[in-house]
Design a protein around this motif. Sequence first.
Motif, mmCIF file in Angstrom:
data_model
loop_
_atom_site.group_PDB
_atom_site.id
_atom_site.type_symbol
_atom_site.label_atom_id
_atom_site.label_comp_id
_atom_site.label_asym_id
_atom_site.label_seq_id
_atom_site.Cartn_x
_atom_site.Cartn_y
_atom_site.Cartn_z
ATOM 1 N N UNK A 29 0.003 21.688 -2.858
ATOM 2 C CA UNK A 29 0.989 21.809 -3.928
ATOM 3 C C UNK A 29 1.211 23.280 -4.268
ATOM 4 N N UNK A 30 0.141 24.069 -4.269
ATOM 5 C CA UNK A 30 0.255 25.503 -4.522
ATOM 6 C C UNK A 30 1.113 26.180 -3.457
ATOM 7 N N UNK A 31 0.889 25.843 -2.205
ATOM 8 C CA UNK A 31 1.678 26.413 -1.107
ATOM 9 C C UNK A 31 3.140 26.003 -1.230
ATOM 10 N N UNK A 32 3.399 24.750 -1.566
ATOM 11 C CA UNK A 32 4.778 24.292 -1.734
ATOM 12 C C UNK A 32 5.462 25.040 -2.871
ATOM 13 N N UNK A 33 4.750 25.245 -3.975
ATOM 14 C CA UNK A 33 5.307 25.989 -5.098
ATOM 15 C C UNK A 33 5.638 27.418 -4.730
ATOM 16 N N UNK A 34 4.746 28.063 -3.986
ATOM 17 C CA UNK A 34 4.995 29.443 -3.562
ATOM 18 C C UNK A 34 6.173 29.513 -2.607
ATOM 19 N N UNK A 35 6.294 28.540 -1.715
ATOM 20 C CA UNK A 35 7.421 28.524 -0.775
ATOM 21 C C UNK A 35 8.743 28.378 -1.526
ATOM 22 N N UNK A 36 8.800 27.484 -2.492
ATOM 23 C CA UNK A 36 10.020 27.297 -3.281
ATOM 24 C C UNK A 36 10.335 28.562 -4.066
ATOM 25 N N UNK A 37 9.320 29.165 -4.652
ATOM 26 C CA UNK A 37 9.497 30.408 -5.406
ATOM 27 C C UNK A 37 10.043 31.516 -4.509
ATOM 28 N N UNK A 38 9.456 31.704 -3.350
ATOM 29 C CA UNK A 38 9.894 32.772 -2.445
ATOM 30 C C UNK A 38 11.282 32.494 -1.870
ATOM 31 N N UNK A 39 11.621 31.233 -1.666
ATOM 32 C CA UNK A 39 12.962 30.887 -1.185
ATOM 33 C C UNK A 39 14.011 31.288 -2.224
ATOM 34 N N UNK A 40 13.724 31.040 -3.501
ATOM 35 C CA UNK A 40 14.645 31.446 -4.560
ATOM 36 C C UNK A 40 14.780 32.956 -4.651
ATOM 37 N N UNK A 41 13.650 33.670 -4.522
ATOM 38 C CA UNK A 41 13.690 35.136 -4.562
ATOM 39 C C UNK A 41 14.466 35.679 -3.369
ATOM 40 N N UNK A 42 14.280 35.090 -2.204
ATOM 41 C CA UNK A 42 15.008 35.516 -1.007
ATOM 42 C C UNK A 42 16.510 35.339 -1.178
ATOM 43 N N UNK A 43 16.916 34.197 -1.733
ATOM 44 C CA UNK A 43 18.344 33.948 -1.927
ATOM 45 C C UNK A 43 18.957 34.937 -2.917
ATOM 46 N N UNK A 44 18.207 35.318 -3.940
ATOM 47 C CA UNK A 44 18.710 36.304 -4.897
ATOM 48 C C UNK A 44 18.781 37.679 -4.242
ATOM 49 N N UNK A 45 17.784 38.024 -3.444
ATOM 50 C CA UNK A 45 17.764 39.349 -2.833
ATOM 51 C C UNK A 45 18.893 39.527 -1.817
ATOM 52 N N UNK A 46 19.391 38.434 -1.249
ATOM 53 C CA UNK A 46 20.524 38.543 -0.317
ATOM 54 C C UNK A 46 21.791 38.985 -1.025
ATOM 55 N N UNK A 47 21.910 38.695 -2.314
ATOM 56 C CA UNK A 47 23.131 39.015 -3.042
ATOM 57 C C UNK A 47 23.136 40.438 -3.592
ATOM 58 N N UNK A 48 21.995 41.126 -3.558
ATOM 59 C CA UNK A 48 21.929 42.491 -4.072
ATOM 60 C C UNK A 48 22.515 43.430 -3.016
ATOM 61 N N UNK A 49 23.494 44.252 -3.388
ATOM 62 C CA UNK A 49 24.101 45.147 -2.397
ATOM 63 C C UNK A 49 23.148 46.270 -1.997
ATOM 64 N N UNK A 50 23.415 46.848 -0.856
ATOM 65 C CA UNK A 50 22.609 47.943 -0.358
ATOM 66 C C UNK A 50 22.788 49.180 -1.233
ATOM 67 N N UNK A 51 21.743 49.987 -1.318
ATOM 68 C CA UNK A 51 21.813 51.208 -2.117
ATOM 69 C C UNK A 51 22.775 52.205 -1.481
ATOM 70 N N UNK A 52 22.800 52.217 -0.166
ATOM 71 C CA UNK A 52 23.664 53.135 0.559
ATOM 72 C C UNK A 52 24.760 52.350 1.260
#
Length: 64
Positions: A29-52
């Motif tokens: 359950x801990x691993x599943x929670x971490x996977x869901x958490x990281x999937x959400x963070x990954x999806x948000x990080x895709x929307x952040x534009x590049x600094x350069x």
Amino acid sequence: MKYLNYILIMIGAVIAIYSKAGANQNQYILIAGIIILMFGVYRISKTIPSKYSETDDDNENKEK
């Protein structure tokens, strides 16, 4: 879709905290929670534009 990412992060965090709360923690359950958490963070990080942008790189190359 933006709110889905935040919901995934919250659900993943709650699941990870819940599985850690008990004395007999369930690692799956801990691993599943971490996977869901990281999937959400990954999806948000895709929307952040590049600094350069590409135009900044082109200008730096021309100056050299």
